[in-house]
Design a protein around this motif. Structure first.
Motif, PDB file in Angstrom:
ATOM      1  N   ASN A  18       0.811  -1.208   0.000  1.00  0.00           N
ATOM      2  CA  ASN A  18       0.000   0.000   0.000  1.00  0.00           C
ATOM      3  C   ASN A  18       0.853   1.269   0.000  1.00  0.00           C
ATOM      4  N   ARG A  21       2.479   1.597  -3.515  1.00  0.00           N
ATOM      5  CA  ARG A  21       1.562   2.010  -4.571  1.00  0.00           C
ATOM      6  C   ARG A  21       1.486   3.536  -4.668  1.00  0.00           C
ATOM      7  N   GLY A  69      -4.953  -0.834  -7.592  1.00  0.00           N
ATOM      8  CA  GLY A  69      -3.707  -0.807  -8.354  1.00  0.00           C
ATOM      9  C   GLY A  69      -2.691  -1.833  -7.893  1.00  0.00           C
ATOM     10  N   VAL A  70      -3.024  -2.586  -6.846  1.00  0.00           N
ATOM     11  CA  VAL A  70      -2.187  -3.703  -6.390  1.00  0.00           C
ATOM     12  C   VAL A  70      -2.885  -4.994  -6.789  1.00  0.00           C
TER      13      VAL A  70
END
Length: 413
Positions: A18, A21, A69-70
């Motif tokens: 996190n 990102r 986005g992960v």
């Protein structure tokens, strides 16, 4: 454009993904791999045997904790090939990477101690509480226990959250007093260390807590085997410690794929530079949290303090710059002591846990190496902090590096 793969979606891996990102560019891919979609709040295991938490409360979706986005890949890792920069999964899939972070944690291995995993006693008279299954089974065992010899035992160091066995012993005293049968229960804390903890000031204070609660202390106990027939712990020095109920911390080891890939030490922990967290053998591999061999506690707070440095150093390495962000070994942890109170420890590679206040001298509000109601409330509040701030990778209002401000130097405590 870079491809980053993180092996492990526990505390360290989730928090790191996190944070990264937000730091990496949109063209850089981040993939997190784990064997299932169940993220466990492991500090909650301690409270399940005493009926203060439930199995349902400590488990949430791993995917649900990862930022947009992960990419999350569900699968068991079997091997890492650092020469080919490839990760093999049990189902035959292979993931290529430019940069790799090992965040696969540590796990208890009862089979490493002869006799401990014997079906005559395992999960009937001998229990762990470092797994959800173990803590859940122990809840019923404690409810059924009406008296006798209870051993709280550490097989060998290092272990995940080294204060947790002390917490269990102290909470057990509180639990049996609440049931009005404490006079029927003989509790002994059995450790391979020469005291209740690893450092002199902390060991003296924590040992004093055990003595105050009439908990016996058996030190320097190197376990050879468990005799499931007696049942008893048998030490290499010939000592035998009989038990009616054993609560043990089995040998802790790193992930099997780390061992099979030749990336770990004898216990499967990844050798890294203790300041940069970069692999000692492979410059494109970093490790974080319990998976490393750094000489500090294997605890969630350590992963939190390491994360900032791993992010900075990964970003620097990707850009071909020197690694200048240095982790100092900072760790802190609450020690639940029962009776609605707790202690707090704060230390790093060079400084042992000391007395004082944390995090803002002179007001605290938390007390170091002293029991307080505020510390207990802080421990309870950490569950919400964990899910809402720590895992998402948000900054917390505590210093990343250890400070001596508010601490009382050894010899003056």
């Amino acid at each position: 454009m870079a491809t980053l793969v993180i092996l492990g979606a526990g505390t360290a891996g989730t928090m790191l993904a996190n944070r990264l990102r937000r730091r990496l560019g949109p063209d850089d891919s981040i993939t997190v791999v784990d064997r299932d979609d169940a993220h466990h709040y492991q500090p909650g295991y301690l409270f399940i045997p005493f009926g203060k938490s439930t199995p349902e409360r400590v488990v949430r979706s791993r995917r649900g904790q990862l930022a947009d986005g992960v990419t999350f890949v569900e699968g068991a890792v079997t091997r890492v090939d650092p020469e080919r920069r490839a990760v093999s999964l049990a189902d035959g899939r292979e993931l290529a990477y430019d940069w790799l972070v090992i965040a696969s944690g540590t796990s208890p291995r009862p089979e490493q101690t002869p006799g401990l995993a014997d079906e005559k006693i395992w999960r009937t008279r001998a229990f762990d509480f470092y797994t959800l299954a173990g803590s859940t089974a122990l809840r019923q065992a404690l409810a059924d226990f009406d008296g006798g010899r209870l051993l709280v035992h550490i097989s060998e160091m290092p272990i995940k959250c080294p204060v947790a066995p002390l917490e269990f012993a102290l909470l057990a005293d509180d639990y049996f007093r609440g049931r009005r049968i404490r006079h029927k229960v003989d509790i002994t804390y059995v450790t391979p260390l020469d005291g209740a903890f690893t450092k002199p000031v902390a060991s003296k204070r924590l040992g004093g807590l055990l003595e105050d609660r009439s908990i016996r202390l058996a030190t320097d106990f190197a376990i050879e085997r468990v005799d499931p027939e007696a049942p008893a712990l048998v030490g290499f020095d010939g000592r035998r410690l009989p038990f009616d109920l054993l609560v043990t911390v089995p040998v802790n080891m790193g992930a099997q794929f780390v061992i099979d890939s030749g990336l770990g030490d004898d216990l499967g922990f990844v050798p890294v530079d203790k300041h940069t967290l970069q692999s000692s053998a492979h410059e494109r591999i970093f490790a974080i949290g319990d998976a490393t061999n750094v000489p500090t506690s294997k605890a969630g707070a350590v992963a939190h303090f390491e994360a900032e440095h791993v992010v900075d150093n990964l970003v620097a390495a990707m850009a071909g710059r020197p690694l200048t962000s240095h982790y100092d070994g900072h760790a802190n942890c609450f020690v639940e002591s029962g009776r609605g109170k707790a202690m707090l420890l704060d230390f790093n590679y060079d400084t042992e846990p000391l007395t004082g206040v944390f995090p803002y001298p002179p007001v605290g509000p938390l007390t170091l190496l002293g029991e307080s109601r505020r510390n207990h409330l802080g421990k309870l509040a950490f569950e919400k902090i964990y899910w809402n701030l720590l895992l998402p990778g948000h900054p917390l209002p505590v210093p990343n590096a250890m400070s001596m401000a508010g601490k009382v130097p050894a010899g003056k405590a």
